[in-house]
Enzyme design. Structure first.
Site, PDB file in Angstrom:
ATOM      1  N   GLY A 121     -16.376 -23.156 -94.376  1.00 42.35           N
ATOM      2  CA  GLY A 121     -17.597 -23.838 -93.977  1.00 42.35           C
ATOM      3  C   GLY A 121     -17.372 -25.101 -93.175  1.00 42.35           C
ATOM      4  N   GLY A 123     -16.804 -28.346 -92.954  1.00 40.78           N
ATOM      5  CA  GLY A 123     -16.366 -29.442 -93.804  1.00 40.78           C
ATOM      6  C   GLY A 123     -16.386 -30.785 -93.108  1.00 40.78           C
ATOM      7  N   LYS A 144     -19.176 -33.418 -84.936  1.00 38.11           N
ATOM      8  CA  LYS A 144     -17.953 -33.197 -85.705  1.00 38.11           C
ATOM      9  C   LYS A 144     -17.403 -34.549 -86.121  1.00 38.11           C
ATOM     10  CE  LYS A 144     -13.461 -30.877 -85.546  1.00 38.11           C
ATOM     11  NZ  LYS A 144     -12.558 -30.023 -84.723  1.00 38.11           N
ATOM     12  N   ASP A 156     -12.748 -35.939 -96.418  1.00 43.11           N
ATOM     13  CA  ASP A 156     -13.840 -36.910 -96.334  1.00 43.11           C
ATOM     14  C   ASP A 156     -14.832 -36.562 -95.234  1.00 43.11           C
ATOM     15  OD1 ASP A 156     -12.438 -37.599 -94.006  1.00 43.11           O
ATOM     16  OD2 ASP A 156     -11.375 -39.231 -95.004  1.00 43.11           O
ATOM     17  N   ARG A 214     -20.724 -31.597 -80.002  1.00 42.87           N
ATOM     18  CA  ARG A 214     -20.331 -30.287 -79.501  1.00 42.87           C
ATOM     19  C   ARG A 214     -21.591 -29.475 -79.165  1.00 42.87           C
ATOM     20  NH1 ARG A 214     -15.376 -27.956 -83.018  1.00 42.87           N
ATOM     21  NH2 ARG A 214     -16.981 -27.471 -84.563  1.00 42.87           N
ATOM     22  N   ASP A 306     -12.089 -17.777 -88.757  1.00 41.61           N
ATOM     23  CA  ASP A 306     -13.141 -18.796 -88.764  1.00 41.61           C
ATOM     24  C   ASP A 306     -13.158 -19.615 -87.476  1.00 41.61           C
ATOM     25  OD1 ASP A 306     -10.646 -19.565 -90.282  1.00 41.61           O
ATOM     26  OD2 ASP A 306     -11.463 -21.567 -89.954  1.00 41.61           O
ATOM     27  N   ASN A 307     -12.204 -19.371 -86.586  1.00 42.86           N
ATOM     28  CA  ASN A 307     -12.170 -20.065 -85.293  1.00 42.86           C
ATOM     29  C   ASN A 307     -12.443 -19.127 -84.127  1.00 42.86           C
ATOM     30  OD1 ASN A 307     -11.490 -22.467 -86.593  1.00 42.86           O
ATOM     31  ND2 ASN A 307      -9.305 -22.079 -86.444  1.00 42.86           N
ATOM     32  N   ASP A 316     -13.483 -24.740 -81.828  1.00 46.71           N
ATOM     33  CA  ASP A 316     -12.624 -25.393 -82.821  1.00 46.71           C
ATOM     34  C   ASP A 316     -11.259 -25.772 -82.263  1.00 46.71           C
ATOM     35  OD1 ASP A 316     -14.683 -25.235 -84.560  1.00 46.71           O
ATOM     36  OD2 ASP A 316     -13.875 -23.620 -85.774  1.00 46.71           O
TER      37      ASP A 316
END
Length: 666
Positions: A121, A123, A144, A156, A214, A306-307, A316
């Site tokens: 996800g 993050g 991002k 974080d 982005r 995921d990319n 990404d």
């Protein structure tokens, strides 16, 4: 529904005016169409049955605009006068929400380095909404580095200046090279800091939180659908919405109707056929994308599912890298120990990801339809795009059976001589057709230039120096000699050790190589290849009557296909080092160059890299030796810049300086 949406888009197009930052035309269709996480608490958790979790950006202290791309922002109908206002940094630093924005984090999974990782996800990224511009185009925007989300795991949710500058510049570089990509609108830094162990050596330092805006049609990816995957036998992990067929159908229908309306119109009455055509088109677009990467010498570094975008665009940006010296097994990601994502493996890995996408949607599309055709669909699209582009790079209009061999022999010549990928391709346009009166003279000049792009003997030896601690490597060599079975028990780690031993053996073979002996071998290598190229150009001459026009056309095509400027690591490093001292002018200069990558007339005199005073730089480096982390670093997470490195004046289109070869991005 499709026709109502089309009518709505037409109405917007005819009635909208150019927007200000506070009047962007938001239409957050994804959040209206897809299930949302009912839990409102922004805590780390598994999110089942939902595509998005509603969260808000965490504000930063004193946001400052580092750089912005007007060509990207105009996709949203934003004008430059808006970007000169102080509040632009507030909006794009996450401190203020744009009117109409609705913020959320996207839930997805992924196969990382070949293994299913379960829920991942957004993050660190955050959906801001979708803007429909005056041309009727829909653009999803996200920040991002905007802070923690339910998908941040142990992070974080922040990004730092060095990694954000790299992503911003490369996103725009790829677009202007003509390669499908997410766009980067802004880069905003702040006085808020986070702690990062840049070199993973136990010496953390504070770095400034920085955000990038982005822009893409959508950030849906292969991993978005993997939330429905079942338990992985390899990792023991599963998607948070395991086996949820209705969620899968909802996501597929949304993506096809919104981003592939022609497929929706033709096949919505037969869902299985529709899903099949969608998958085939995603495979083709992915194949063409990786062909574009190969032709420009670009490596992604983390080609996990995921990319991978469902739109066939680059997303990404992490530990990416352009080839400097050509190496087929070039690894741009220093943490890719097994070399899974080398330059030459990228097509294979993208095809593997397409197979995983088919595996994921098998709940609604039988494998019997996808498995028999994957290789044909992918390979045909890749080969067509790759060879069409390569012919342009070599100035070839005709299609001849030996063209693939010509391309492969050129790559082999570059690898054997350690020649610069970008500059070697670019200089080929200097050679006219063989019938030209000055052909022999120009041929000799081209050979000299190609030789000037070859690496030195010492640079070649540096390439093969083992990256592992010498004491560790010696220990493993001794183990291999006494008990080889122990090493094989290390699994994937064994492949890394074997590669390091191969590098050491290659280095030992090269001990006697000198610059003089290497230049002699390089000269023979290029003489041989140029002879093949000359023969192929003679085939181009057949049937020609106007050779001057043919030569002129060739040069135009070649120079519009072979870039002069790319985002080399050392160029990014110089810009980052200046920015970390509060000087953002170099980032902006690099952006201007990257916006015109094929230009032959760029005035490099005024656009030379920041003339950081070398003595001052050496003094800075000396001071850094006593500080945690050592000298500067850049990348998605870290890179290593040796103590001897300095950022002096050098041009944007030259071979990289020697210190650049030791930069490591992870």
């Amino acid at each position: 529904m499709f026709f109502l949406r089309k009518f709505y888009t037409t109405l917007i197009r005819s009635s909208s005016k150019m927007a200000s930052l506070e009047s962007l035309n938001f239409d957050n269709l994804a959040l209206k169409s897809l299930p949302l996480d009912p839990e409102k608490d922004n805590s780390i958790r598994q999110v089942s049955g939902a595509c998005f979790s509603l969260v808000k950006p965490a504000p930063v202290e004193n946001p400052k605009m580092v750089v912005y791309s007007m060509s990207a922002l105009k996709l949203l109908d934003i004008e430059e006068e808006d970007m000169k206002k102080p509040e632009s940094a507030e909006f794009f630093g996450g401190n203020r929400l744009l009117p109409g924005s609705q913020t959320a984090a996207h839930c997805y999974c992924g196969h990382q380095f070949g293994y299913f990782s379960g829920q991942l996800g957004d993050g660190a990224a955050m959906y801001l909404g979708e803007v429909v511009n005056t041309a009727g185009e829909r653009w999803e925007i996200q920040l991002k580095g905007a802070g923690p989300t339910p998908y941040s795991r142990h992070s974080d949710g922040r990004k730092v200046l060095r990694s954000t500058i790299r992503e911003f510049l490369c996103s725009e570089a790829m677009h202007h090279l003509g390669i499908g990509t997410t766009r980067a609108g802004t880069c905003v830094t702040s006085d808020t800091t986070v702690v990062r162990d840049i070199f993973y050596d136990g010496n953390p330092i504070k770095e400034r939180c920085t955000l990038v805006l982005r822009i893409a049609p959508t950030f849906f990816r292969f991993g978005s659908f993997e939330v429905v995957r079942g338990l992985s036998a390899d990792t023991g992990r599963k998607g948070p919405s395991e086996g949820n067929m209705e969620l899968l159908k909802t996501m597929l229908d949304y993506c096809i109707q919104t981003f592939y309306p022609e497929i929706w119109s033709a096949h919505s009455s037969n869902k299985e056929d529709m899903y099949f055509e969608f998958w085939c088109e995603v495979v083709r677009r992915t194949a063409r994308l990786v062909a574009d990467w190969q032709c420009v010498g670009w490596c992604h570094g983390v080609l996990n599912t995921d990319n991978m975008s469902i739109m066939g665009i680059t997303i990404d940006y992490g530990p990416f890298g352009f080839l400097d010296r050509y190496q087929a097994d070039f690894i741009c990601n220093g943490s890719d120990d097994g070399g899974r994502y080398t330059y030459q493996k990228q097509p294979e890995m993208c095809k593997w990801n397409c197979k995983k996408l088919a595996d994921t949607i098998k709940l609604v599309l039988p494998p019997a339809r996808t498995e028999p055709i994957l290789h044909t669909v992918f390979d045909d699209a890749f080969k067509e795009r790759y060879m069409a582009t390569m012919r342009k790079k070599f100035g070839l209009k005709k299609e001849e059976p030996g063209d693939k061999d010509l391309v492969d022999s050129f790559l082999e010549a570059m690898e054997n001589s350690g020649a610069d990928f970008t500059n070697s391709f670019r200089c080929l346009s200097r050679l006219p057709l063989p019938n030209s009166s000055d052909f022999e003279e120009r041929l000799a000049q081209l050979k000299d230039h190609l030789l000037s792009q070859c690496c030195t003997a010492e640079e070649l030896k540096t390439q093969y120096r083992p990256r592992m601690d010498p004491r560790q490597l010696q220990m493993f060599i001794q183990l291999m000699q006494t008990n080889p079975g122990v090493l094989s028990a290390l699994g994937p780690r064994f492949a890394t050790i074997a590669q390091e031993i191969e590098r050491l053996e290659k280095l030992q073979e090269m001990e006697s190589v000198t610059d003089e002996s290497k230049r002699g071998e390089d000269s023979a290598t290029w003489t041989d290849w140029l002879s093949k190229y000359t023969d192929r150009l003679r085939q181009e001459e057949e049937g020609l009557t106007d050779f001057d026009l043919a030569n002129s056309d060739r040069v135009k095509v070649m120079n519009a296909t072979n870039p002069r400027f790319i985002l080399r690591n050392y160029i990014a490093e110089n810009a980052i080092k200046a920015a970390e001292k509060g000087d953002y002018s170099e980032v902006r200069r690099v952006l201007k160059i990257l916006e015109n990558p094929y230009s032959e007339t760029a005035d490099l005199g005024d656009l030379g890299l920041n003339d950081l005073d070398l003595s001052q730089q050496q003094a800075d480096d000396s001071q850094q030796e006593t500080k945690p982390g050592g000298p500067g670093a850049s990348s998605s997470e870290s890179s290593v810049l040796p103590q001897s490195a300095g950022a002096g004046r050098c041009s944007y289109d030259s071979r990289p300086p020697e210190w650049a070869s030791t930069l490591r991005v992870t």
